[in-house]
Motif scaffolding. Structure first.
Motif, mmCIF file in Angstrom:
data_model
loop_
_atom_site.group_PDB
_atom_site.id
_atom_site.type_symbol
_atom_site.label_atom_id
_atom_site.label_comp_id
_atom_site.label_asym_id
_atom_site.label_seq_id
_atom_site.Cartn_x
_atom_site.Cartn_y
_atom_site.Cartn_z
ATOM 1 N N THR A 96 0.840 -1.207 0.000
ATOM 2 C CA THR A 96 0.000 0.000 0.000
ATOM 3 C C THR A 96 0.868 1.247 0.000
ATOM 4 O O THR A 96 0.619 2.215 -0.743
ATOM 5 C CB THR A 96 -0.909 0.019 1.246
ATOM 6 N N PHE A 97 1.913 1.230 0.815
ATOM 7 C CA PHE A 97 2.837 2.363 0.866
ATOM 8 C C PHE A 97 3.511 2.574 -0.488
ATOM 9 O O PHE A 97 3.577 3.698 -0.996
ATOM 10 C CB PHE A 97 3.900 2.118 1.943
ATOM 11 N N PHE A 98 3.996 1.496 -1.087
ATOM 12 C CA PHE A 98 4.717 1.606 -2.353
ATOM 13 C C PHE A 98 3.838 2.213 -3.438
ATOM 14 O O PHE A 98 4.222 3.186 -4.095
ATOM 15 C CB PHE A 98 5.218 0.223 -2.795
ATOM 16 N N TRP A 99 2.667 1.648 -3.645
ATOM 17 C CA TRP A 99 1.834 2.102 -4.757
ATOM 18 C C TRP A 99 1.283 3.508 -4.535
ATOM 19 O O TRP A 99 1.192 4.303 -5.487
ATOM 20 C CB TRP A 99 0.698 1.114 -5.007
ATOM 21 N N MET A 142 14.319 5.881 -4.915
ATOM 22 C CA MET A 142 14.390 5.009 -3.736
ATOM 23 C C MET A 142 13.305 3.941 -3.742
ATOM 24 O O MET A 142 13.549 2.796 -3.352
ATOM 25 C CB MET A 142 14.329 5.856 -2.464
ATOM 26 N N LEU A 143 12.119 4.288 -4.198
ATOM 27 C CA LEU A 143 11.043 3.299 -4.278
ATOM 28 C C LEU A 143 11.403 2.172 -5.244
ATOM 29 O O LEU A 143 11.303 0.985 -4.912
ATOM 30 C CB LEU A 143 9.751 3.968 -4.737
ATOM 31 N N LEU A 144 11.818 2.555 -6.447
ATOM 32 C CA LEU A 144 12.085 1.555 -7.483
ATOM 33 C C LEU A 144 13.307 0.702 -7.147
ATOM 34 O O LEU A 144 13.285 -0.522 -7.304
ATOM 35 C CB LEU A 144 12.276 2.253 -8.828
ATOM 36 N N THR A 145 14.375 1.328 -6.670
ATOM 37 C CA THR A 145 15.573 0.550 -6.339
ATOM 38 C C THR A 145 15.367 -0.267 -5.065
ATOM 39 O O THR A 145 15.979 -1.331 -4.909
ATOM 40 C CB THR A 145 16.804 1.459 -6.167
ATOM 41 N N GLN A 168 16.839 0.286 3.578
ATOM 42 C CA GLN A 168 17.362 1.651 3.516
ATOM 43 C C GLN A 168 16.599 2.511 2.510
ATOM 44 O O GLN A 168 16.212 3.640 2.816
ATOM 45 C CB GLN A 168 18.847 1.623 3.151
ATOM 46 N N ARG A 169 16.373 1.954 1.331
ATOM 47 C CA ARG A 169 15.749 2.748 0.278
ATOM 48 C C ARG A 169 14.281 3.048 0.578
ATOM 49 O O ARG A 169 13.808 4.165 0.365
ATOM 50 C CB ARG A 169 15.895 2.039 -1.070
ATOM 51 N N LEU A 170 13.534 2.044 1.051
ATOM 52 C CA LEU A 170 12.113 2.287 1.310
ATOM 53 C C LEU A 170 11.924 3.177 2.535
ATOM 54 O O LEU A 170 10.997 3.987 2.581
ATOM 55 C CB LEU A 170 11.364 0.963 1.461
ATOM 56 N N THR A 171 12.804 3.039 3.527
ATOM 57 C CA THR A 171 12.745 3.975 4.652
ATOM 58 C C THR A 171 13.101 5.376 4.170
ATOM 59 O O THR A 171 12.486 6.371 4.590
ATOM 60 C CB THR A 171 13.716 3.557 5.771
ATOM 61 N N GLY A 172 14.063 5.452 3.260
ATOM 62 C CA GLY A 172 14.424 6.741 2.685
ATOM 63 C C GLY A 172 13.280 7.381 1.927
ATOM 64 O O GLY A 172 13.076 8.596 1.992
ATOM 65 N N SER A 173 12.503 6.567 1.211
ATOM 66 C CA SER A 173 11.363 7.116 0.483
ATOM 67 C C SER A 173 10.295 7.618 1.454
ATOM 68 O O SER A 173 9.604 8.602 1.169
ATOM 69 C CB SER A 173 10.776 6.069 -0.470
#
Length: 219
Positions: free
Chosen positions: A42-45, A76-79, A162-167
């Motif tokens: 849900t967060f990603f989309w 950050m989301l995609l990577t 790291q990346r998703l927390t960064g996003s």
């Protein structure tokens, strides 16, 4: 055009609001659980939609702030998602290298623009330089992983965290900057990074598996 702008802005705000709530839930939930994955999707989309829609908004109503946040958030989301896929013995694709090269170029550009702004007495240049430096660090991290030189065995997992927390930090930053009425501008920009980055270090230390190198026996 104005009607289109209002529609896009409504989609952007809705996606951003959902991502703030879903991201907070993901941060608080134990990692790897079914609920974590559901809320993570849900967060990603929601944040992906908000970030993609932000690009035409920046064209219709130019905003360096929104463009900066959107670029970093999309990267950050995609990577972050690709990191898990690459961890399943997949090799980096053209898309992966393209994202890495793009963030490196943006990082260099932001540092240049930031340095010029600071030299002209604009404190916002500091923000551009910080984000530019972060972009270059990300690019270096990607290059190291893609070349198989990571010092962490499960770098795909730590990179994902790291990346998703960064996003999520980017999402919180956008909300704070837009609604801030008290803090100096550069403080509002950097505060979420300062407060939430320790979580990245905490989770990285918790889940990291170092690469073990064999020590040759004497004799």
């Amino acid at each position: 055009m104005e009607l289109l702008f209002k529609i896009l802005l409504g989609i952007h705000i809705t996606g951003g609001a959902v991502s703030l709530i879903a991201g907070l839930v993901v941060v608080l939930l134990p990692k790897g659980t079914r609920l974590h994955r559901r809320w993570g999707r849900t967060f990603f989309w929601s944040l992906l939609v908000a970030s993609v829609v932000a690009l035409p908004i920046c064209y219709l109503h130019p905003s360096v702030f929104l463009a900066l946040i959107s670029i970093f958030t999309l990267y950050m989301l995609l990577t972050g998602v690709r990191a898990l896929q690459l961890g399943r013995q997949q090799k980096p694709l053209v898309m992966d290298w393209t994202l890495t090269i793009a963030i490196a170029l943006f990082g260099i550009g932001f540092i240049g623009l930031g340095g010029r702004s600071v030299s002209n007495g604009d404190s916002f240049g500091t923000v551009l330089m910080v984000f530019g430096g972060i972009g270059l660090l990300f690019a270096r991290q990607d290059w190291t992983r893609f070349k198989g030189r990571a010092t962490i065995k499960n770098s795909f997992l730590t990179t994902h965290l790291q990346r998703l927390t960064g996003s999520y930090i980017a999402s919180v930053t956008a909300f704070l900057v837009v609604n801030n009425k008290v803090l100096p501008g550069f403080v509002a920009w950097l505060l979420p990074t300062v407060l939430l980055t320790p979580l990245i270090f905490k989770w990285s230390r918790k889940y990291v598996v170092p690469v073990r190198t064999s020590v040759p026996e004497n004799g």
